[in-house]
Design an enzyme around this catalytic site. Structure first.
Site, PDB file in Angstrom:
ATOM      1  N   TYR A 123     -29.636  81.828 -90.376  1.00  0.00           N
ATOM      2  CA  TYR A 123     -30.446  82.118 -90.296  1.00  0.00           C
ATOM      3  C   TYR A 123     -29.984  83.413 -90.723  1.00  0.00           C
ATOM      4  O   TYR A 123     -31.020  84.469 -90.834  1.00  0.00           O
ATOM      5  CB  TYR A 123     -30.034  82.921 -89.013  1.00  0.00           C
ATOM      6  N   ASP A 171     -30.395  77.263 -74.652  1.00  0.00           N
ATOM      7  CA  ASP A 171     -31.719  76.784 -74.030  1.00  0.00           C
ATOM      8  C   ASP A 171     -31.442  75.757 -72.792  1.00  0.00           C
ATOM      9  O   ASP A 171     -31.747  75.427 -72.092  1.00  0.00           O
ATOM     10  CB  ASP A 171     -32.714  76.373 -74.686  1.00  0.00           C
ATOM     11  N   ASP A 185     -23.532  67.124 -81.268  1.00  0.00           N
ATOM     12  CA  ASP A 185     -24.813  65.400 -80.476  1.00  0.00           C
ATOM     13  C   ASP A 185     -23.549  65.456 -79.426  1.00  0.00           C
ATOM     14  O   ASP A 185     -24.379  64.959 -78.566  1.00  0.00           O
ATOM     15  CB  ASP A 185     -24.515  65.206 -81.727  1.00  0.00           C
ATOM     16  N   ASP A 194     -27.671  78.270 -80.657  1.00  0.00           N
ATOM     17  CA  ASP A 194     -29.402  78.984 -79.906  1.00  0.00           C
ATOM     18  C   ASP A 194     -29.908  77.553 -79.023  1.00  0.00           C
ATOM     19  O   ASP A 194     -30.473  78.056 -78.157  1.00  0.00           O
ATOM     20  CB  ASP A 194     -30.227  79.103 -81.071  1.00  0.00           C
ATOM     21  N   LYS A 236     -19.936  70.817 -86.221  1.00  0.00           N
ATOM     22  CA  LYS A 236     -20.261  69.464 -86.498  1.00  0.00           C
ATOM     23  C   LYS A 236     -19.268  69.429 -87.733  1.00  0.00           C
ATOM     24  O   LYS A 236     -19.588  69.105 -89.305  1.00  0.00           O
ATOM     25  CB  LYS A 236     -21.863  69.972 -86.688  1.00  0.00           C
TER      26      LYS A 236
END
Ligand code: NAD
Length: 364
Positions: free
Chosen positions: A144, A254, A226, A250, A194
């Site tokens: 970001y 959610d 994942d 992020d 990851k």
């Protein structure tokens, strides 16, 4: 006396923001009465309300209030009235501006499944019952903010670039937040990365492991993102604190929110070295704004987080959370929580009920 006048910057914002913040302020009033603290509430406009009042989403006067306060309590920003504006003038810029200027690098989102609302989850009751997760998301690094970034033309074709960058200091300070939070909970941190593919998250894994050495009483495990996305819906109860990067956080937060089934229930805290901001995770809900039907519990639970993380008042934090559970047990439901045919209460009635339950438990 718990504090000689605690200043809180209160930014109600747009849509249902002012409606739910008014109920959160009632809760501050109960704490004030019961604990003989004095809150100084310093109101200011942000978002669309600020655009209308002074032509910018985060006026200098509001930023000053935020910088001078112990904490910020924010409602929500945005709405269709301002959707056509340039990106730099959109109400949502106020949130990014506050995060940046207050140095808010740690975003805490509890994902709590309430027994009374178990039917609201899209997952089976037996899978989600008892879920109690705290997602700790890094908020100021990663793709970001990394450079180089942008879209350029190379050899006649367009190329899009973003940079995933983390320094070891950035990783260490967010890891410390997660380990300290775990100490107040079930003492378990799952760090999500990851590392099998991305070197920057191999560094993440290394630094989190090093940091863990200072918290021998907290159990640490690592999980690839994942797999974590899968485990969150397969067995959410296995998690206590989930520590992760800006981008993965992020997405996972959610997913976590959806497990509870009701966006009107979820509070959040954004913490920095010296400042903090508390807000419900929902937006300004223009579709129901002005009707007095919004669920104020996420805003009220944000006050509980403020008590815990900024003021260090664990007893009051638990009392607010207990009062919310109490009214749910008593069967009070705003429209978003109600099953078809169930009686509903409005925003203010829900706020009054939580305030009364809190006053009873704090002895105010
Ligand atoms: P939203 O969260 O505002 O609403 C999504 C749905 O959930 C709507 O149907 C709404 O009625 C419902 N809802 C949300 N909060 C509720 C509550 N407390 N009680 C009952 N129902 C509730 O998301 P959206 O519709 O995508 O966005 C609306 C505006 O809010 C947009 O301008 C968006 O940019 C902005 N937004 C702001 C924030 C923030 O301020 N932190 C976060 C998300 C979206």
């Amino acid at each position: 006396m718990k504090g000689e006048g605690v200043t809180i910057a209160v930014f109600p914002g747009d849509g249902i923001g002012p409606e739910v913040v008014a109920e959160a302020v009632k809760i501050l009033g109960v704490i004030e009465g019961a604990r003989r603290v004095s809150f100084r509430l310093d109101y200011g406009p942000v978002g669309g309300a600020a655009l209308d009042a002074c032509g910018e989403p985060l006026p200098a006067s509001s930023l000053k209030k935020a910088l001078e306060a112990r904490a910020v309590l924010l409602g929500a920003v945005g709405g269709p009235k301002w959707d056509g504006l340039d990106y730099a003038l959109r109400p949502e810029r106020a949130l990014l501006g506050l995060r940046e200027r207050l140095g808010l690098f740690a975003n805490l989102r509890p994902v709590t499944v309430y027994e009374e609302l178990i039917d609201a989850s899209p997952l089976k009751g037996e899978v989600v019952r008892g879920t109690d997760i705290l997602i700790v998301r890094e908020l100021t690094g990663d793709l970001y903010f990394g450079t180089p970034r942008g879209i350029r033309t190379e050899g006649g074709r367009r190329v899009g670039v973003n940079t995933l960058i983390y320094t070891e200091e950035e990783i260490r300070r967010i890891a410390q937040v997660a380990f300290l939070a775990a100490r107040r909970r079930r003492r378990r941190v799952t760090s999500v990365d990851k590392a099998n593919v991305l070197e920057s998250t191999q560094l993440w894994r290394d630094v989190v492991t090093e940091t863990a050495a200072s918290y021998p009483d907290v159990e640490l495990d690592h999980m690839y993102v994942d797999n974590c996305a899968m485990q969150l819906v397969r067995d959410p109860r296995r998690f206590d604190v989930v520590l992760t990067t800006n981008m993965f956080g992020d997405i996972l937060s959610d997913e976590g929110a959806m497990i509870t089934g009701s966006i009107g229930m979820l509070p959040s805290a954004s913490l920095g070295e010296t400042h903090a901001m508390y807000e419900p995770i929902h937006g300004s809900a223009p579709d129901i704004a002005g009707r007095g039907t919004a669920n104020p519990l996420a805003a009220i639970l944000s006050v509980a987080m403020m008590c815990r993380h900024t003021l260090g008042w664990e007893e009051e934090a638990r009392a607010v959370e207990g009062a919310v559970r109490r009214v749910l047990r008593d069967g009070l439901r705003t429209a978003d929580l109600a099953r078809p045919g169930e009686r509903t209460v409005g925003t203010a009635e829900m706020g009054d009920a939580v305030a009364a339950a809190l006053a009873a438990s704090l002895g105010g």
